[in-house]
Write an enzyme that holds these catalytic residues in place. Structure first.
Site, PDB file in Angstrom:
ATOM      1  N   GLU A 196      36.811  41.264  35.456  1.00  0.00           N
ATOM      2  CA  GLU A 196      36.255  40.573  36.626  1.00  0.00           C
ATOM      3  C   GLU A 196      35.707  41.674  37.506  1.00  0.00           C
ATOM      4  O   GLU A 196      36.467  42.516  37.982  1.00  0.00           O
ATOM      5  CB  GLU A 196      37.353  39.805  37.366  1.00  0.00           C
ATOM      6  CG  GLU A 196      38.054  38.755  36.540  1.00  0.00           C
ATOM      7  CD  GLU A 196      37.210  37.530  36.280  1.00  0.00           C
ATOM      8  OE1 GLU A 196      36.482  37.104  37.191  1.00  0.00           O
ATOM      9  OE2 GLU A 196      37.265  37.005  35.163  1.00  0.00           O
ATOM     10  N   CYS A 202      35.793  40.514  46.491  1.00  0.00           N
ATOM     11  CA  CYS A 202      34.796  40.309  45.439  1.00  0.00           C
ATOM     12  C   CYS A 202      34.000  39.037  45.702  1.00  0.00           C
ATOM     13  O   CYS A 202      32.930  38.845  45.143  1.00  0.00           O
ATOM     14  CB  CYS A 202      35.474  40.240  44.084  1.00  0.00           C
ATOM     15  SG  CYS A 202      36.823  39.064  44.087  1.00  0.00           S
TER      16      CYS A 202
HETATM   17  P1  NAP Z   1      37.674  50.302  40.461  1.00  0.00           P
HETATM   18  O1  NAP Z   1      37.338  51.570  41.126  1.00  0.00           O
HETATM   19  O2  NAP Z   1      36.824  49.874  39.327  1.00  0.00           O
HETATM   20  O3  NAP Z   1      39.211  50.439  39.974  1.00  0.00           O
HETATM   21  C1  NAP Z   1      39.903  49.472  39.189  1.00  0.00           C
HETATM   22  C2  NAP Z   1      40.850  50.191  38.209  1.00  0.00           C
HETATM   23  O4  NAP Z   1      40.105  50.643  37.071  1.00  0.00           O
HETATM   24  C3  NAP Z   1      41.512  51.448  38.777  1.00  0.00           C
HETATM   25  O5  NAP Z   1      42.787  51.582  38.207  1.00  0.00           O
HETATM   26  C4  NAP Z   1      40.576  52.534  38.310  1.00  0.00           C
HETATM   27  O6  NAP Z   1      41.149  53.806  38.275  1.00  0.00           O
HETATM   28  C5  NAP Z   1      40.218  52.045  36.917  1.00  0.00           C
HETATM   29  N1  NAP Z   1      38.940  52.594  36.460  1.00  0.00           N
HETATM   30  C6  NAP Z   1      37.763  52.585  37.140  1.00  0.00           C
HETATM   31  N2  NAP Z   1      36.792  53.154  36.381  1.00  0.00           N
HETATM   32  C7  NAP Z   1      37.371  53.513  35.208  1.00  0.00           C
HETATM   33  C8  NAP Z   1      36.900  54.144  34.020  1.00  0.00           C
HETATM   34  N3  NAP Z   1      35.624  54.517  33.902  1.00  0.00           N
HETATM   35  N4  NAP Z   1      37.783  54.378  33.018  1.00  0.00           N
HETATM   36  C9  NAP Z   1      39.083  54.020  33.140  1.00  0.00           C
HETATM   37  N5  NAP Z   1      39.589  53.423  34.237  1.00  0.00           N
HETATM   38  C10 NAP Z   1      38.753  53.156  35.259  1.00  0.00           C
HETATM   39  O7  NAP Z   1      37.659  49.084  41.491  1.00  0.00           O
HETATM   40  P2  NAP Z   1      38.344  49.013  42.946  1.00  0.00           P
HETATM   41  O8  NAP Z   1      37.784  50.074  43.827  1.00  0.00           O
HETATM   42  O9  NAP Z   1      39.784  48.991  42.794  1.00  0.00           O
HETATM   43  O10 NAP Z   1      37.906  47.570  43.525  1.00  0.00           O
HETATM   44  C11 NAP Z   1      36.689  47.315  44.152  1.00  0.00           C
HETATM   45  C12 NAP Z   1      35.773  46.506  43.257  1.00  0.00           C
HETATM   46  O11 NAP Z   1      36.517  45.506  42.612  1.00  0.00           O
HETATM   47  C13 NAP Z   1      34.646  45.795  43.964  1.00  0.00           C
HETATM   48  O12 NAP Z   1      33.453  45.918  43.235  1.00  0.00           O
HETATM   49  C14 NAP Z   1      35.092  44.339  43.977  1.00  0.00           C
HETATM   50  O13 NAP Z   1      34.060  43.415  44.067  1.00  0.00           O
HETATM   51  C15 NAP Z   1      35.822  44.273  42.687  1.00  0.00           C
HETATM   52  N6  NAP Z   1      36.805  43.204  42.655  1.00  0.00           N
HETATM   53  C16 NAP Z   1      36.597  42.164  41.817  1.00  0.00           C
HETATM   54  C17 NAP Z   1      37.472  41.099  41.822  1.00  0.00           C
HETATM   55  C18 NAP Z   1      37.236  39.938  40.906  1.00  0.00           C
HETATM   56  O14 NAP Z   1      38.088  39.095  40.805  1.00  0.00           O
HETATM   57  N7  NAP Z   1      36.130  39.858  40.232  1.00  0.00           N
HETATM   58  C19 NAP Z   1      38.583  41.105  42.668  1.00  0.00           C
HETATM   59  C20 NAP Z   1      38.776  42.198  43.494  1.00  0.00           C
HETATM   60  C21 NAP Z   1      37.873  43.246  43.464  1.00  0.00           C
HETATM   61  P3  NAP Z   1      40.758  54.815  39.470  1.00  0.00           P
HETATM   62  O15 NAP Z   1      41.166  54.185  40.739  1.00  0.00           O
HETATM   63  O16 NAP Z   1      41.532  56.049  39.106  1.00  0.00           O
HETATM   64  O17 NAP Z   1      39.300  54.989  39.484  1.00  0.00           O
END
Ligand code: NAP
Length: 522
Positions: A267, A304
């Protein structure tokens, strides 16, 4: 467990494990200071250990009854509720989210665990189907029975903006366990202390309810190594991810390149278009502007489901835009979740300033951000794809359309989103009937006269939507339908009664709904 007892270690097979990689800590977003304790990243050996334990637990879980798993999920929920105060305190420190917001999030998290407990117990989700044999038919008709079975060990990645509801014991963990899969969580480094507290609650419940210790593991990592190793591990059968498009896409690509590809239910981000129709603007433009401002700045715009682009017909929307502009100008500053998010927000605002007209306030101090309102013409919007991308933080973009036709063209050109919203009167809706047909192709949830922030957790909710909002638009990560992501149908043909899963036996000892020769029976 008290906050002072946090050890900064991964939890594998029920035991705090030393790890071996780099250390990191949580940060207080309001002052940027590091928070104790320091966390040690898990090692590749830890990944092997957690996966081996999960494989051992998988057989037990696959054989467990829905009622047993319901007990486990309710034990998690009771543990979270009992520890609410320490969870809220720690999450406030790590995220700067407010007490009321986090109080609500504890209740939402335990509520969704209890929802999945009921679903597991009731058993309709299993879709048990029985087609009886008919040996007198030519050719003879075999006895065929099918049911949804768990996949095996699942990896869950939580998001920074929901330290409880989309984290260690959040929706993905609840749905994967309800379906009978062991879960390994890769902790989000933005709220490690909250994650560890929840991890201990889950571990205690797993032990108390007599489930194998490999049912659950929590791994910390300062970078991407552990997450990548988990997704690539041959014994991992599926991934649940909530976070950024970049992160979700990276994990989808890793999973697709495996020798045996696996599903990644990611998501990701979404811009959540809003269409404001003329008669509603004539009737209640001030109220609509106030509600929109409240929605796009809720939680500092870090949802999100934040409405990130708003389509208005210019000739009808002047008063609306003016009220919105003054609301934004009078708005306060918002603490953002992490220094990384604050930096990214700043970078994206700079880009947006170069592409659109700024109508509202400018950047705040430190990690605090003020809301910013941008405006652009539909022609300009059509020209530059960057204008339709998510900017995570308190900002939104008004897109001025010169006609109804231009607004419909904008709708037709949308990519996939989690939500799409129509604000209008019933007459507006009748005059724009095609908008609903267009938007149902573009979003997981089409909303009339409400704002998309706030997602009800129930049986009908769809929190999904076509790519790039998610990796698989046929699924949802919120609501009881989410359980279907972590199971697959298996048919058993000609199997003696004793060898069938209990849910498919004629005696139906687990009392689940069965579709017998096409007729629903309990
Ligand atoms: P994020 O930076 O993508 O982090 C999510 C998790 O994935 C973290 O544990 C992160 O580790 C890991 N991760 C990120 N890139 C990775 C990669 N290339 N390889 C392996 N692991 C990886 O997201 P966030 O900052 O926590 O949240 C913000 C985003 O989430 C926004 O875009 C928001 O819209 C979205 N969101 C979506 C929903 C939904 O239901 N669709 C709900 C809430 C939030 P690290 O932190 O170490 O990078």
């Amino acid at each position: 467990m008290a906050v002072e007892q946090l050890a900064g270690l991964s939890l594998i097979e029920g035991v705090a494990t030393k790890g071996g990689g780099a250390t990191f800590s949580g940060y207080n977003p309001t002052d940027g200071n590091a928070l104790e304790p320091f966390y040690t990243s898990a090692s590749v050996t830890d990944v092997e250990h957690a996966v081996a334990a999960a494989v051992k637990a998988a057989e037990f879980l696959a054989a467990s009854s829905g009622a047993d798993r319901a007990r486990l999920l309710r034990a998690f929920a009771d543990g979270l509720d009992a520890a609410a105060e320490s969870l809220i305190e720690r999450a406030m420190l790590e995220t700067a989210l407010t007490r009321p917001r986090l109080t609500g999030e504890v209740a939402r998290t335990s509520g969704q665990l209890r929802l999945f407990a009921r679903v597991a117990e009731e058993g309709a989700w299993l879709n048990a189907r029985i087609d009886m044999a008919d040996p007198s038919r030519t050719p003879p008709k075999p006895d065929v029975r099918s049911v949804l079975r768990p996949l095996g060990p699942v990896v869950v990645f939580g998001a920074s903006n929901f330290p409880l509801a989309f984290s260690v014991a959040g929706g993905d963990t609840a749905s994967a366990l309800a379906a009978g899969n062991p879960v390994i969580v890769k902790a989000h480094p933005a709220h490690p202390g909250t994650g560890e507290l929840v991890g201990h609650i889950v571990n205690a419940a797993v032990a108390r309810e007599g489930f194998p210790a490999g049912t659950f593991a929590l791994l910390f990592d300062a970078g991407y190594e552990v997450g990548a190793a988990l997704v690539q591990h041959p014994e991992i059968k599926a991934v649940g991810f909530t976070g950024s498009f970049r992160g979700g896409r990276a994990l989808m690509d890793l999973a697709a390149k495996r020798e045996v590809p696996i599903p990644v239910y990611a998501e990701m981000g979404s811009t959540n278009p809003v269409f404001v129709l003329p008669k509603a603007l004539a009737e209640r433009s001030a109220a609509l502007a106030a509600d929109l401002q409240a929605s796009f700045t809720l939680g500092g715009g870090q949802f999100c489901t934040k409405p990130g682009m708003v389509f208005v017909e210019e000739q009808h929307g002047r008063a609306f835009v003016e009220t919105l502009r003054s609301k934004v100008a009078a708005g306060g500053a918002f603490s953002l979740l992490t220094a990384g998010i604050a930096k990214q927000f700043e970078h994206e605002l700079a880009e947006r300033r170069s592409l659109a007209k700024t109508l509202g306030a400018e950047r705040g101090e430190g990690h605090a951000a003020q809301s910013v309102l941008f405006e652009v013409s539909a022609e300009k919007f059509f020209e530059d794809k960057r204008l339709s991308e998510e900017v995570f933080g308190p900002t939104t973009l008004l897109v001025q359309c010169d006609s109804k036709e231009q607004m419909m063209a904008a709708a037709r050109g949308l990519e996939g989103h989690l939500t799409a919203t129509i604000l209008g009167t019933p007459e507006d809706l009748a005059e724009h009937a095609e908008l609903i047909r267009i938007l149902e192709q573009k979003a997981g949830r089409v909303i009339f006269n409400a704002f998309p922030t706030g997602v009800e957790v129930n049986h009908a909710m769809v929190h999904g939507g076509p790519y790039p909002a998610t990796s698989d638009g046929r699924s949802t990560s919120v609501g009881s339908l989410a359980i279907l992501r972590f199971a697959r149908p298996v048919a058993f043909q000609g199997m003696p009664q004793f060898a069938l899963p209990p849910e498919l036996q004629d005696a139906n000892p687990r009392k689940v709904p069965q579709l017998r020769d096409g007729v629903l029976a309990i």
